[in-house]
Design a protein around this motif. Structure first.
Motif, PDB file in Angstrom:
ATOM      1  N   HIS A  40     -38.261  -6.160  11.996  1.00 48.26           N
ATOM      2  CA  HIS A  40     -38.062  -6.662  13.361  1.00 48.26           C
ATOM      3  C   HIS A  40     -36.746  -7.416  13.518  1.00 48.26           C
ATOM      4  O   HIS A  40     -36.315  -7.690  14.635  1.00 48.26           O
ATOM      5  N   CYS A  41     -36.154  -7.792  12.401  1.00 47.32           N
ATOM      6  CA  CYS A  41     -34.874  -8.497  12.478  1.00 47.32           C
ATOM      7  C   CYS A  41     -34.192  -8.423  11.113  1.00 47.32           C
ATOM      8  O   CYS A  41     -34.868  -8.374  10.078  1.00 47.32           O
ATOM      9  N   CYS A  42     -32.873  -8.398  11.141  1.00 46.80           N
ATOM     10  CA  CYS A  42     -32.115  -8.392   9.884  1.00 46.80           C
ATOM     11  C   CYS A  42     -31.191  -9.604   9.835  1.00 46.80           C
ATOM     12  O   CYS A  42     -30.432  -9.852  10.780  1.00 46.80           O
ATOM     13  N   CYS A  80     -28.416  -0.773   7.338  1.00 46.18           N
ATOM     14  CA  CYS A  80     -29.479  -1.339   8.161  1.00 46.18           C
ATOM     15  C   CYS A  80     -29.643  -0.548   9.464  1.00 46.18           C
ATOM     16  O   CYS A  80     -30.756  -0.232   9.883  1.00 46.18           O
ATOM     17  N   HIS A  81     -28.529  -0.198  10.087  1.00 47.54           N
ATOM     18  CA  HIS A  81     -28.605   0.599  11.321  1.00 47.54           C
ATOM     19  C   HIS A  81     -29.173   1.987  11.039  1.00 47.54           C
ATOM     20  O   HIS A  81     -30.008   2.477  11.796  1.00 47.54           O
ATOM     21  N   ASP A  82     -28.727   2.583   9.957  1.00 43.79           N
ATOM     22  CA  ASP A  82     -29.220   3.926   9.624  1.00 43.79           C
ATOM     23  C   ASP A  82     -30.724   3.902   9.333  1.00 43.79           C
ATOM     24  O   ASP A  82     -31.451   4.808   9.723  1.00 43.79           O
ATOM     25  N   ALA A  83     -31.171   2.858   8.643  1.00 39.39           N
ATOM     26  CA  ALA A  83     -32.564   2.827   8.201  1.00 39.39           C
ATOM     27  C   ALA A  83     -33.539   2.325   9.255  1.00 39.39           C
ATOM     28  O   ALA A  83     -34.668   2.783   9.332  1.00 39.39           O
ATOM     29  N   MET A  99     -26.398   0.382  17.617  1.00 41.11           N
ATOM     30  CA  MET A  99     -25.346  -0.515  17.132  1.00 41.11           C
ATOM     31  C   MET A  99     -25.149  -1.754  18.013  1.00 41.11           C
ATOM     32  O   MET A  99     -24.875  -2.837  17.529  1.00 41.11           O
ATOM     33  N   HIS A 100     -25.211  -1.533  19.350  1.00 47.50           N
ATOM     34  CA  HIS A 100     -24.801  -2.609  20.251  1.00 47.50           C
ATOM     35  C   HIS A 100     -25.957  -3.452  20.761  1.00 47.50           C
ATOM     36  O   HIS A 100     -25.754  -4.375  21.532  1.00 47.50           O
ATOM     37  N   ASN A 101     -27.135  -3.107  20.329  1.00 45.10           N
ATOM     38  CA  ASN A 101     -28.278  -3.891  20.782  1.00 45.10           C
ATOM     39  C   ASN A 101     -29.315  -3.945  19.672  1.00 45.10           C
ATOM     40  O   ASN A 101     -30.414  -3.435  19.801  1.00 45.10           O
ATOM     41  N   SER A 102     -28.942  -4.573  18.571  1.00 43.13           N
ATOM     42  CA  SER A 102     -29.918  -4.638  17.487  1.00 43.13           C
ATOM     43  C   SER A 102     -30.115  -6.079  17.032  1.00 43.13           C
ATOM     44  O   SER A 102     -29.216  -6.912  17.148  1.00 43.13           O
ATOM     45  N   GLY A 110     -21.242  -5.755  18.029  1.00 45.91           N
ATOM     46  CA  GLY A 110     -22.356  -5.927  18.971  1.00 45.91           C
ATOM     47  C   GLY A 110     -22.727  -7.381  19.220  1.00 45.91           C
ATOM     48  O   GLY A 110     -23.896  -7.673  19.477  1.00 45.91           O
ATOM     49  N   ASN A 111     -21.733  -8.296  19.133  1.00 47.16           N
ATOM     50  CA  ASN A 111     -21.981  -9.721  19.414  1.00 47.16           C
ATOM     51  C   ASN A 111     -23.123 -10.313  18.597  1.00 47.16           C
ATOM     52  O   ASN A 111     -24.104 -10.839  19.125  1.00 47.16           O
ATOM     53  N   ILE A 112     -22.963 -10.224  17.306  1.00 46.95           N
ATOM     54  CA  ILE A 112     -23.954 -10.773  16.375  1.00 46.95           C
ATOM     55  C   ILE A 112     -23.840 -12.306  16.367  1.00 46.95           C
ATOM     56  O   ILE A 112     -22.739 -12.838  16.210  1.00 46.95           O
ATOM     57  N   PRO A 113     -24.954 -13.026  16.511  1.00 43.59           N
ATOM     58  CA  PRO A 113     -24.882 -14.494  16.390  1.00 43.59           C
ATOM     59  C   PRO A 113     -24.477 -14.890  14.961  1.00 43.59           C
ATOM     60  O   PRO A 113     -24.934 -14.273  13.996  1.00 43.59           O
ATOM     61  N   TYR A 114     -23.642 -15.933  14.856  1.00 40.14           N
ATOM     62  CA  TYR A 114     -23.116 -16.342  13.553  1.00 40.14           C
ATOM     63  C   TYR A 114     -23.461 -17.800  13.239  1.00 40.14           C
ATOM     64  O   TYR A 114     -23.309 -18.671  14.095  1.00 40.14           O
TER      65      TYR A 114
END
Ligand code: GDP
Ligand code: MG
Length: 179
Positions: free
Chosen positions: A84-86, A108-111, A116-119, A149-153
């Motif tokens: 549900h989350c990576c 992670c995206h492949d599996a 890409m832009h909303n994960s 994809g604007n990943i929180p950091y």
């Protein structure tokens, strides 16, 4: 009849090179332990559980640790199933671990997360307590996040728990939104 809402199980996986601090982060966050004692079992699946309230819902968070399998460059697909989350992790003092993020994100995206832009992915730059030999700047990390994809950091420390509550709070909300 009163219907009983079953407690949601949310699977949160940790990914990143060996040595960046994934196991330590989990042990600190779930059990307030550092340095980490090793998990008792080394047989996959290897995960820790923690009950939490997320957006007023009682949930059980399952934190999955690759537990050394990341050493082999790629992790077998079943490990990723129904995530549900990576939580991607690199070590701010290790440029190579930052370079590897592209590969982990792709895997992670492949599996499991195909858009890409909303994960539901967040990034941790770990070992900030020990930043004197820093090789990756926050700006560099933020650029990577913007491009993917604007990943929180979050800059974290498994040693003194810096930002772990904040990071895992965000991870849990992402996981709930993606269930
Ligand atoms: P993993 O392979 O990603 O699971 O990494 P480990 O959790 O096994 O950590 C690798 C090494 O880095 C161990 O010696 C940890 O004690 C150390 N370590 C992990 N996180 C931190 C941190 O936030 N700060 C410091 N100073 N050391 C850390
Ligand atoms: Mg580990």
């Amino acid at each position: 009849m009163v219907s009983k809402r079953t407690k949601l199980q949310l699977k949160i996986i940790l990914l990143g090179d060996i040595g960046v601090g994934k196991t330590s982060i989990l042990n600190q966050h779930v059990a307030q332990l550092f340095p980490s004692t090793q998990f008792v079992t080394r047989i996959p699946p290897d995960f820790l559980v923690k009950d939490a309230t997320v957006n007023d819902r009682q949930v059980t968070l399952q934190f999955w640790d690759p537990a050394g399998h990341e050493r082999f460059e790629t992790i077998h697909k079943p490990w990723y199933r129904r995530s549900h989350c990576c939580v991607l992790v690199y070590d701010i003092n290790n440029e190579k671990s930052f370079q590897s993020l592209k590969k982990w994100l792709k895997e992670c995206h492949d599996a499991c997360f195909h858009d890409m832009h909303n994960s539901p992915v967040i990034l941790l730059g770990n070992k900030v307590d020990d930043g004197e030999k820093r090789q990756v700047t926050p700006e560099h990390a933020l650029q990577f996040c913007a491009e993917n994809g604007n990943i929180p950091y979050f800059e974290t420390s498994a040693k003194d728990a810096t930002n772990l509550q904040e990071a895992f709070g965000t991870a849990a909300r992402f996981a709930l939104g993606y269930k």
